[in-house]
Motif scaffolding. Structure first.
Motif, mmCIF file in Angstrom:
data_model
loop_
_atom_site.group_PDB
_atom_site.id
_atom_site.type_symbol
_atom_site.label_atom_id
_atom_site.label_comp_id
_atom_site.label_asym_id
_atom_site.label_seq_id
_atom_site.Cartn_x
_atom_site.Cartn_y
_atom_site.Cartn_z
ATOM 1 N N VAL A 69 32.644 4.915 -54.505
ATOM 2 C CA VAL A 69 31.518 6.075 -54.712
ATOM 3 C C VAL A 69 30.927 6.236 -53.284
ATOM 4 O O VAL A 69 30.330 5.289 -52.405
ATOM 5 C CB VAL A 69 30.228 5.337 -55.425
ATOM 6 N N ASP A 70 31.304 7.375 -52.841
ATOM 7 C CA ASP A 70 30.591 7.917 -51.426
ATOM 8 C C ASP A 70 29.357 8.373 -51.304
ATOM 9 O O ASP A 70 28.469 8.362 -50.579
ATOM 10 C CB ASP A 70 31.731 8.810 -50.643
ATOM 11 N N ALA A 71 28.984 9.172 -52.327
ATOM 12 C CA ALA A 71 28.018 10.108 -52.480
ATOM 13 C C ALA A 71 27.336 9.902 -54.046
ATOM 14 O O ALA A 71 27.859 9.849 -54.941
ATOM 15 C CB ALA A 71 28.032 11.396 -52.114
ATOM 16 N N VAL A 72 25.943 10.274 -54.074
ATOM 17 C CA VAL A 72 25.255 10.166 -55.551
ATOM 18 C C VAL A 72 24.420 11.494 -55.624
ATOM 19 O O VAL A 72 23.887 12.159 -54.292
ATOM 20 C CB VAL A 72 24.607 8.898 -55.753
ATOM 21 N N VAL A 73 24.257 11.958 -56.664
ATOM 22 C CA VAL A 73 23.316 12.980 -56.902
ATOM 23 C C VAL A 73 22.266 12.310 -57.890
ATOM 24 O O VAL A 73 22.381 11.866 -58.891
ATOM 25 C CB VAL A 73 23.850 14.063 -57.806
ATOM 26 N N GLY A 110 24.813 2.386 -48.690
ATOM 27 C CA GLY A 110 25.759 3.235 -47.750
ATOM 28 C C GLY A 110 26.271 4.678 -48.534
ATOM 29 O O GLY A 110 27.359 5.083 -48.117
ATOM 30 N N LYS A 111 25.457 5.157 -49.525
ATOM 31 C CA LYS A 111 25.820 6.237 -50.119
ATOM 32 C C LYS A 111 25.054 7.496 -49.786
ATOM 33 O O LYS A 111 23.862 7.497 -49.422
ATOM 34 C CB LYS A 111 25.497 6.104 -51.752
ATOM 35 N N HIS A 112 25.787 8.364 -49.496
ATOM 36 C CA HIS A 112 25.440 9.938 -49.114
ATOM 37 C C HIS A 112 24.614 10.283 -50.368
ATOM 38 O O HIS A 112 24.970 9.969 -51.532
ATOM 39 C CB HIS A 112 26.045 10.778 -48.611
ATOM 40 N N VAL A 113 23.290 10.866 -50.142
ATOM 41 C CA VAL A 113 22.493 11.232 -51.271
ATOM 42 C C VAL A 113 22.079 12.689 -51.371
ATOM 43 O O VAL A 113 21.728 13.338 -50.232
ATOM 44 C CB VAL A 113 21.271 10.465 -51.313
ATOM 45 N N PHE A 114 22.235 13.238 -52.608
ATOM 46 C CA PHE A 114 21.693 14.892 -52.913
ATOM 47 C C PHE A 114 20.646 14.378 -53.833
ATOM 48 O O PHE A 114 20.862 13.905 -55.027
ATOM 49 C CB PHE A 114 22.658 15.700 -53.452
ATOM 50 N N CYS A 115 19.275 14.572 -53.636
ATOM 51 C CA CYS A 115 18.339 14.285 -54.665
ATOM 52 C C CYS A 115 17.778 15.805 -55.000
ATOM 53 O O CYS A 115 17.035 16.296 -54.070
ATOM 54 C CB CYS A 115 17.175 13.344 -53.857
ATOM 55 N N GLU A 116 17.284 15.644 -56.189
ATOM 56 C CA GLU A 116 16.847 17.124 -56.796
ATOM 57 C C GLU A 116 15.203 16.869 -56.573
ATOM 58 O O GLU A 116 14.691 15.965 -56.016
ATOM 59 C CB GLU A 116 16.737 16.720 -58.417
ATOM 60 N N LYS A 117 14.425 18.010 -56.249
ATOM 61 C CA LYS A 117 13.279 18.123 -56.093
ATOM 62 C C LYS A 117 12.173 17.903 -56.998
ATOM 63 O O LYS A 117 12.778 17.575 -58.299
ATOM 64 C CB LYS A 117 12.718 19.784 -56.026
ATOM 65 N N PRO A 118 11.307 17.017 -56.780
ATOM 66 C CA PRO A 118 10.833 16.570 -55.381
ATOM 67 C C PRO A 118 11.573 15.087 -55.074
ATOM 68 O O PRO A 118 11.993 14.410 -55.951
ATOM 69 C CB PRO A 118 9.341 16.379 -55.621
ATOM 70 N N MET A 119 11.739 15.088 -54.016
ATOM 71 C CA MET A 119 12.621 14.007 -53.533
ATOM 72 C C MET A 119 11.303 12.742 -53.565
ATOM 73 O O MET A 119 11.827 11.656 -54.038
ATOM 74 C CB MET A 119 12.606 13.862 -51.786
ATOM 75 N N ALA A 120 10.011 12.961 -53.627
ATOM 76 C CA ALA A 120 9.354 11.917 -53.898
ATOM 77 C C ALA A 120 7.825 12.368 -54.444
ATOM 78 O O ALA A 120 7.630 13.568 -54.229
ATOM 79 C CB ALA A 120 8.896 11.052 -52.633
ATOM 80 N N LEU A 121 7.252 11.469 -55.001
ATOM 81 C CA LEU A 121 5.731 12.079 -55.416
ATOM 82 C C LEU A 121 4.513 11.725 -54.389
ATOM 83 O O LEU A 121 3.554 12.230 -54.443
ATOM 84 C CB LEU A 121 5.354 11.359 -56.658
ATOM 85 N N SER A 122 5.185 11.074 -53.278
ATOM 86 C CA SER A 122 3.894 10.862 -52.236
ATOM 87 C C SER A 122 4.470 11.010 -50.810
ATOM 88 O O SER A 122 5.818 10.768 -50.613
ATOM 89 C CB SER A 122 3.353 9.709 -52.665
ATOM 90 N N LEU A 123 3.691 11.391 -49.994
ATOM 91 C CA LEU A 123 4.525 11.485 -48.658
ATOM 92 C C LEU A 123 4.889 9.972 -48.167
ATOM 93 O O LEU A 123 5.922 10.150 -47.648
ATOM 94 C CB LEU A 123 3.254 12.144 -47.451
ATOM 95 N N ALA A 161 12.223 8.329 -55.012
ATOM 96 C CA ALA A 161 12.414 7.664 -53.808
ATOM 97 C C ALA A 161 12.881 6.249 -53.867
ATOM 98 O O ALA A 161 13.780 5.927 -53.129
ATOM 99 C CB ALA A 161 10.796 7.496 -53.432
ATOM 100 N N ASP A 162 12.696 5.223 -55.041
ATOM 101 C CA ASP A 162 13.364 4.072 -54.895
ATOM 102 C C ASP A 162 14.886 4.365 -55.288
ATOM 103 O O ASP A 162 15.706 3.748 -54.679
ATOM 104 C CB ASP A 162 13.006 3.385 -56.317
ATOM 105 N N LEU A 163 15.366 5.343 -55.998
ATOM 106 C CA LEU A 163 16.787 5.677 -56.185
ATOM 107 C C LEU A 163 17.459 5.860 -54.779
ATOM 108 O O LEU A 163 18.422 5.395 -54.509
ATOM 109 C CB LEU A 163 17.089 6.531 -57.303
ATOM 110 N N VAL A 164 16.682 6.766 -54.042
ATOM 111 C CA VAL A 164 17.361 7.228 -52.573
ATOM 112 C C VAL A 164 17.490 6.044 -51.835
ATOM 113 O O VAL A 164 18.373 5.736 -51.318
ATOM 114 C CB VAL A 164 16.351 8.262 -52.263
#
Length: 111
Positions: free
Chosen positions: A25-29, A48-61, A38-41
């Motif tokens: 696995v090179d990348a995850v969605v 070492g996996k590249h990540v595409f994360c659906e919005k929102p990336m996180a619930l806090s700054l 955030a925890d999954l990212v």
């Protein structure tokens, strides 16, 4: 149907640790409930996996900063956006987002 059958996937996972441990696995969605993003990212980036994360990336700054830092520290691409289709077609992120190592494109963070 679910779990990858409709995509004819040859591998299926029941938890993120399995994904992170698989060297094929090179990348995850990440398209989980937003509270988990955030925890999954962070887990994927540390593996070492590249990540595409659906919005929102996180619930806090603070969580967004933590996710971005994990991607930078690991030297992986972190991109975010919405793949639901919405009312306008958006297409894939611009090529520089994935290849240049840095980008000013909106919705995209790279190390």
């Amino acid at each position: 149907m679910g779990g990858g059958q409709e995509l004819d996937a040859d591998r299926r996972y029941t938890d993120m640790a399995q994904v992170c441990d698989d060297p094929r696995v090179d990348a995850v969605v990440i398209a989980a409930p937003a509270r988990l993003h955030a925890d999954l990212v962070v887990a994927a980036a540390r593996a070492g996996k590249h990540v595409f994360c659906e919005k929102p990336m996180a619930l806090s700054l603070a969580d967004a900063d933590r996710a971005i830092a994990a991607a930078r520290d690991a030297g992986v691409v972190l991109a975010g956006g919405d793949s639901s289709g919405g009312s306008r077609p958006t297409g894939p992120p611009p090529a520089p987002c994935w290849t240049a190592g840095r980008s000013a494109h909106r919705g995209c963070c790279v190390p």
